[in-house]
Motif scaffolding. Structure first.
Motif, PDB file in Angstrom:
ATOM      1  N   UNK A  12      -8.851  -0.714   6.041  1.00  0.00           N
ATOM      2  CA  UNK A  12      -8.624   0.620   6.579  1.00  0.00           C
ATOM      3  C   UNK A  12      -7.145   0.904   6.815  1.00  0.00           C
ATOM      4  N   UNK A  13      -6.345  -0.131   7.061  1.00  0.00           N
ATOM      5  CA  UNK A  13      -4.955   0.073   7.460  1.00  0.00           C
ATOM      6  C   UNK A  13      -3.939  -0.115   6.351  1.00  0.00           C
ATOM      7  N   UNK A  14      -4.283  -0.878   5.321  1.00  0.00           N
ATOM      8  CA  UNK A  14      -3.311  -1.210   4.286  1.00  0.00           C
ATOM      9  C   UNK A  14      -3.864  -0.866   2.914  1.00  0.00           C
ATOM     10  N   UNK A  15      -2.942  -0.599   1.973  1.00  0.00           N
ATOM     11  CA  UNK A  15      -3.359  -0.495   0.581  1.00  0.00           C
ATOM     12  C   UNK A  15      -2.285  -1.132  -0.276  1.00  0.00           C
ATOM     13  N   UNK A  16      -2.671  -1.517  -1.477  1.00  0.00           N
ATOM     14  CA  UNK A  16      -1.759  -2.218  -2.361  1.00  0.00           C
ATOM     15  C   UNK A  16      -1.124  -1.221  -3.323  1.00  0.00           C
ATOM     16  N   UNK A  17       0.157  -1.420  -3.617  1.00  0.00           N
ATOM     17  CA  UNK A  17       0.820  -0.606  -4.619  1.00  0.00           C
ATOM     18  C   UNK A  17       0.516  -1.187  -5.997  1.00  0.00           C
ATOM     19  N   UNK A  19       2.503  -2.466  -8.044  1.00  0.00           N
ATOM     20  CA  UNK A  19       3.270  -3.679  -8.304  1.00  0.00           C
ATOM     21  C   UNK A  19       2.848  -4.843  -7.421  1.00  0.00           C
ATOM     22  N   UNK A  20       1.831  -4.628  -6.552  1.00  0.00           N
ATOM     23  CA  UNK A  20       1.320  -5.713  -5.731  1.00  0.00           C
ATOM     24  C   UNK A  20       1.906  -5.793  -4.341  1.00  0.00           C
ATOM     25  N   UNK A  21       2.721  -4.805  -3.961  1.00  0.00           N
ATOM     26  CA  UNK A  21       3.262  -4.792  -2.602  1.00  0.00           C
ATOM     27  C   UNK A  21       2.241  -4.164  -1.661  1.00  0.00           C
ATOM     28  N   UNK A  22       2.359  -4.479  -0.382  1.00  0.00           N
ATOM     29  CA  UNK A  22       1.425  -3.962   0.610  1.00  0.00           C
ATOM     30  C   UNK A  22       2.054  -2.748   1.283  1.00  0.00           C
ATOM     31  N   UNK A  23       1.324  -1.626   1.253  1.00  0.00           N
ATOM     32  CA  UNK A  23       1.793  -0.391   1.866  1.00  0.00           C
ATOM     33  C   UNK A  23       1.104  -0.214   3.221  1.00  0.00           C
ATOM     34  N   UNK A  24       1.865   0.224   4.216  1.00  0.00           N
ATOM     35  CA  UNK A  24       1.317   0.434   5.554  1.00  0.00           C
ATOM     36  C   UNK A  24       1.952   1.673   6.155  1.00  0.00           C
ATOM     37  N   UNK A  48       5.357   2.726   4.323  1.00  0.00           N
ATOM     38  CA  UNK A  48       6.441   1.812   4.009  1.00  0.00           C
ATOM     39  C   UNK A  48       5.848   0.530   3.455  1.00  0.00           C
ATOM     40  N   UNK A  49       6.674  -0.265   2.808  1.00  0.00           N
ATOM     41  CA  UNK A  49       6.209  -1.549   2.300  1.00  0.00           C
ATOM     42  C   UNK A  49       6.429  -2.614   3.361  1.00  0.00           C
TER      43      UNK A  49
END
Length: 66
Positions: A12-17, A19-24, A48-49
């Motif tokens: 619910x709080x994070x999603x992946x970009x 390129x594999x980075x974590x967006x929050x 932000x990442x």
């Protein structure tokens, strides 16, 4: 072998970009906006990442989203 489970709070709080980075979401925008500067509020829009150590923890919660 059973399926691995994803942490419900993490999905619910994070999603992946792509390129594999974590967006929050940006921190510090829940309450107390009067005492924060306009510059802070402008810079805290959107997402932000996460840093590499934090992203490693979040990725362990989301085994299928890599």
């Amino acid at each position: 072998m059973p399926k691995m489970k994803t942490k419900s709070g993490a999905k619910k709080r994070f999603k992946m970009s792509a390129t594999g980075k974590v967006m929050a979401g940006q921190a510090g925008k829940r309450h107390g906006m009067i005492k924060r500067s306009n510059k802070f509020l402008r810079n805290a829009r959107g997402t932000t990442t996460l840093s590499a150590p934090d992203a490693k923890i979040v990725k362990s919660y989301m085994p299928y989203n890599r």
